[in-house]
Design a protein around this motif. Structure first.
Motif, PDB file in Angstrom:
ATOM      1  N   SER A  74     -12.043  72.154  75.722  1.00 23.14           N
ATOM      2  CA  SER A  74     -13.194  71.329  75.668  1.00 23.14           C
ATOM      3  C   SER A  74     -13.377  70.435  76.642  1.00 23.14           C
ATOM      4  CB  SER A  74     -13.756  71.078  74.531  1.00 23.14           C
ATOM      5  OG  SER A  74     -14.140  72.233  73.491  1.00 23.14           O
ATOM      6  N   ILE A  75     -12.028  69.419  76.369  1.00 17.70           N
ATOM      7  CA  ILE A  75     -11.905  68.176  77.200  1.00 17.70           C
ATOM      8  C   ILE A  75     -11.677  68.597  78.856  1.00 17.70           C
ATOM      9  CG2 ILE A  75     -10.230  66.498  77.621  1.00 17.70           C
ATOM     10  CD1 ILE A  75     -10.123  66.159  74.594  1.00 17.70           C
ATOM     11  N   LEU A  76     -10.870  69.646  79.091  1.00 14.55           N
ATOM     12  CA  LEU A  76     -10.552  70.287  80.253  1.00 14.55           C
ATOM     13  C   LEU A  76     -11.995  70.674  81.119  1.00 14.55           C
ATOM     14  CD1 LEU A  76      -7.185  71.818  80.102  1.00 14.55           C
ATOM     15  CD2 LEU A  76      -7.677  69.765  81.183  1.00 14.55           C
ATOM     16  N   GLY A  77     -12.886  71.384  80.195  1.00 18.56           N
ATOM     17  CA  GLY A  77     -14.233  71.729  80.715  1.00 18.56           C
ATOM     18  C   GLY A  77     -15.032  70.835  81.019  1.00 18.56           C
ATOM     19  N   LEU A  78     -14.792  69.532  80.258  1.00 17.58           N
ATOM     20  CA  LEU A  78     -15.846  68.740  80.534  1.00 17.58           C
ATOM     21  C   LEU A  78     -15.561  67.921  81.643  1.00 17.58           C
ATOM     22  CD1 LEU A  78     -17.907  66.569  79.614  1.00 17.58           C
ATOM     23  CD2 LEU A  78     -16.361  65.345  78.404  1.00 17.58           C
ATOM     24  N   ILE A  79     -14.116  67.772  81.961  1.00 15.99           N
ATOM     25  CA  ILE A  79     -13.718  67.048  83.211  1.00 15.99           C
ATOM     26  C   ILE A  79     -14.105  67.692  84.380  1.00 15.99           C
ATOM     27  CG2 ILE A  79     -11.514  66.383  84.127  1.00 15.99           C
ATOM     28  CD1 ILE A  79     -10.446  65.396  81.393  1.00 15.99           C
ATOM     29  N   ALA A  80     -13.901  69.139  84.319  1.00 12.82           N
ATOM     30  CA  ALA A  80     -14.128  70.043  85.237  1.00 12.82           C
ATOM     31  C   ALA A  80     -15.652  70.068  85.756  1.00 12.82           C
ATOM     32  CB  ALA A  80     -13.946  71.596  84.860  1.00 12.82           C
ATOM     33  N   THR A  81     -16.600  70.057  84.873  1.00 11.34           N
ATOM     34  CA  THR A  81     -17.824  69.858  84.912  1.00 11.34           C
ATOM     35  C   THR A  81     -18.351  68.594  85.674  1.00 11.34           C
ATOM     36  OG1 THR A  81     -18.362  71.279  82.965  1.00 11.34           O
ATOM     37  CG2 THR A  81     -20.111  70.046  83.813  1.00 11.34           C
ATOM     38  N   ILE A  82     -17.654  67.653  85.059  1.00 13.37           N
ATOM     39  CA  ILE A  82     -18.061  66.418  85.883  1.00 13.37           C
ATOM     40  C   ILE A  82     -17.162  66.425  87.323  1.00 13.37           C
ATOM     41  CG2 ILE A  82     -17.387  63.697  86.072  1.00 13.37           C
ATOM     42  CD1 ILE A  82     -17.463  64.181  82.571  1.00 13.37           C
ATOM     43  N   SER A  83     -16.189  66.723  87.649  1.00 15.84           N
ATOM     44  CA  SER A  83     -15.746  66.814  88.990  1.00 15.84           C
ATOM     45  C   SER A  83     -16.808  67.712  89.593  1.00 15.84           C
ATOM     46  CB  SER A  83     -14.293  67.456  88.741  1.00 15.84           C
ATOM     47  OG  SER A  83     -13.496  66.804  88.067  1.00 15.84           O
ATOM     48  N   VAL A  84     -17.096  68.772  89.328  1.00 16.75           N
ATOM     49  CA  VAL A  84     -18.130  69.836  89.918  1.00 16.75           C
ATOM     50  C   VAL A  84     -19.359  68.953  90.374  1.00 16.75           C
ATOM     51  CG1 VAL A  84     -19.562  71.892  89.774  1.00 16.75           C
ATOM     52  CG2 VAL A  84     -17.045  71.927  89.384  1.00 16.75           C
ATOM     53  N   ILE A  85     -19.906  68.183  89.533  1.00 13.86           N
ATOM     54  CA  ILE A  85     -21.103  67.627  89.738  1.00 13.86           C
ATOM     55  C   ILE A  85     -20.770  66.405  90.633  1.00 13.86           C
ATOM     56  CG2 ILE A  85     -22.578  65.896  88.693  1.00 13.86           C
ATOM     57  CD1 ILE A  85     -22.529  67.252  86.032  1.00 13.86           C
ATOM     58  N   VAL A  86     -19.815  65.587  90.623  1.00 16.89           N
ATOM     59  CA  VAL A  86     -19.208  64.721  91.882  1.00 16.89           C
ATOM     60  C   VAL A  86     -19.198  65.351  93.284  1.00 16.89           C
ATOM     61  CG1 VAL A  86     -17.795  63.187  92.610  1.00 16.89           C
ATOM     62  CG2 VAL A  86     -18.158  63.228  90.060  1.00 16.89           C
ATOM     63  N   PHE A 145     -15.382  80.812  81.964  1.00 14.28           N
ATOM     64  CA  PHE A 145     -14.500  79.804  82.336  1.00 14.28           C
ATOM     65  C   PHE A 145     -13.546  80.320  83.451  1.00 14.28           C
ATOM     66  CE2 PHE A 145     -14.251  76.769  78.527  1.00 14.28           C
ATOM     67  CZ  PHE A 145     -14.996  75.618  79.161  1.00 14.28           C
ATOM     68  N   LEU A 146     -13.129  81.649  83.331  1.00 16.56           N
ATOM     69  CA  LEU A 146     -12.516  82.051  84.234  1.00 16.56           C
ATOM     70  C   LEU A 146     -13.117  82.317  85.451  1.00 16.56           C
ATOM     71  CD1 LEU A 146      -9.455  83.385  85.169  1.00 16.56           C
ATOM     72  CD2 LEU A 146     -10.391  85.428  84.260  1.00 16.56           C
ATOM     73  N   VAL A 147     -14.414  82.878  85.433  1.00 13.65           N
ATOM     74  CA  VAL A 147     -15.196  83.029  86.526  1.00 13.65           C
ATOM     75  C   VAL A 147     -15.464  81.940  87.141  1.00 13.65           C
ATOM     76  CG1 VAL A 147     -17.578  83.919  87.207  1.00 13.65           C
ATOM     77  CG2 VAL A 147     -15.952  85.478  85.661  1.00 13.65           C
ATOM     78  N   GLY A 148     -15.802  80.882  86.579  1.00 12.32           N
ATOM     79  CA  GLY A 148     -16.325  79.610  87.199  1.00 12.32           C
ATOM     80  C   GLY A 148     -15.014  79.177  88.224  1.00 12.32           C
ATOM     81  N   GLY A 149     -14.029  79.196  87.300  1.00  9.25           N
ATOM     82  CA  GLY A 149     -12.788  78.696  88.009  1.00  9.25           C
ATOM     83  C   GLY A 149     -12.594  79.278  89.297  1.00  9.25           C
ATOM     84  N   THR A 150     -12.701  80.812  89.321  1.00 12.75           N
ATOM     85  CA  THR A 150     -12.388  81.490  90.516  1.00 12.75           C
ATOM     86  C   THR A 150     -13.364  81.210  91.621  1.00 12.75           C
ATOM     87  OG1 THR A 150     -11.463  83.305  89.351  1.00 12.75           O
ATOM     88  CG2 THR A 150     -11.883  83.847  91.337  1.00 12.75           C
ATOM     89  N   ILE A 151     -14.819  80.916  91.178  1.00 10.49           N
ATOM     90  CA  ILE A 151     -15.485  80.754  92.192  1.00 10.49           C
ATOM     91  C   ILE A 151     -15.300  79.232  92.709  1.00 10.49           C
ATOM     92  CG2 ILE A 151     -18.109  80.367  92.465  1.00 10.49           C
ATOM     93  CD1 ILE A 151     -18.605  82.476  90.523  1.00 10.49           C
TER      94      ILE A 151
END
Length: 184
Positions: free
Chosen positions: A69-81, A162-168
């Motif tokens: 959950s923490i990694l997913g949150l950090i990833a989402t914030i990084s994508v937004i930035v 999560f896997l699909v989003g990371g691959t994209i």
């Protein structure tokens, strides 16, 4: 993650002290007692960190799910930035890396952690592992029948997404018009 339907314990021939259905989750257990022929009484018990009856597989899954959950949150914030920088044209003039690479890796790691949690739980269902609940839960240690709950299916779907989003994210390339023009 908070849904209690990770494992569904069914009890045949429910008696006074034996529940008819128990939902075992990562952070709580819900017990359904049959009061009359048609009514069910639901009682839920939240786990605390001090509970010693929680098996190792649930403890490990709890920690893996929190980390994911923490990694997913950090990833989402990084994508937004990264999207904001791309939209506003604030990417560096000589960008040589994919701004979505780190969020993609974080999503893939989160996917693996969620998948390990679901696999660990699924194997516990296949092995028909029991849980030594305290006596005041009024639940037998081993159910008559144990099956996969909807929360486990949702976690599996989450792992896949999560896997699909990371691959994209990893496979993203900057469009031609967004790439900085070099003046020779």
């Amino acid at each position: 993650m908070n849904l209690p339907q990770w494992r569904v314990w069914c009890f045949e021939e429910p008696m006074e002290s034996k529940p008819s259905l128990t939902l075992v989750g990562m952070w709580r257990t819900c017990v359904y007692h049959r009061e009359n022929n048609s009514e069910f009484l639901r009682v839920c018990y939240q786990y605390t960190y001090q509970d010693t009856f929680i098996p190792l597989n649930i403890r490990v899954a709890q920690h893996l799910l929190l980390i994911s959950s923490i990694l997913g949150l950090i990833a989402t914030i990084s994508v937004i930035v990264a999207l904001w920088k791309l939209y506003t044209g604030r990417l560096r003039k000589k960008i040589t890396h994919n701004p979505f690479f780190v969020p993609g890796i974080l999503n893939i790691i989160a996917s693996v952690l969620v998948f390990i949690s679901t696999l660990y739980n699924y194997l516990s269902i296949i092995r028909k592992d029991g849980i030594a609940f305290p006596p005041y839960f009024h639940i037998p240690n081993i159910p008559d029948n144990q099956k996969v709950g909807t929360a486990l299916a949702m976690a599996t779907l989450s792992s896949f997404l999560f896997l699909v989003g990371g691959t994209i994210s990893i496979s993203f390339t900057l469009p031609e018009r967004s790439r900085p023009q070099s003046s020779i």
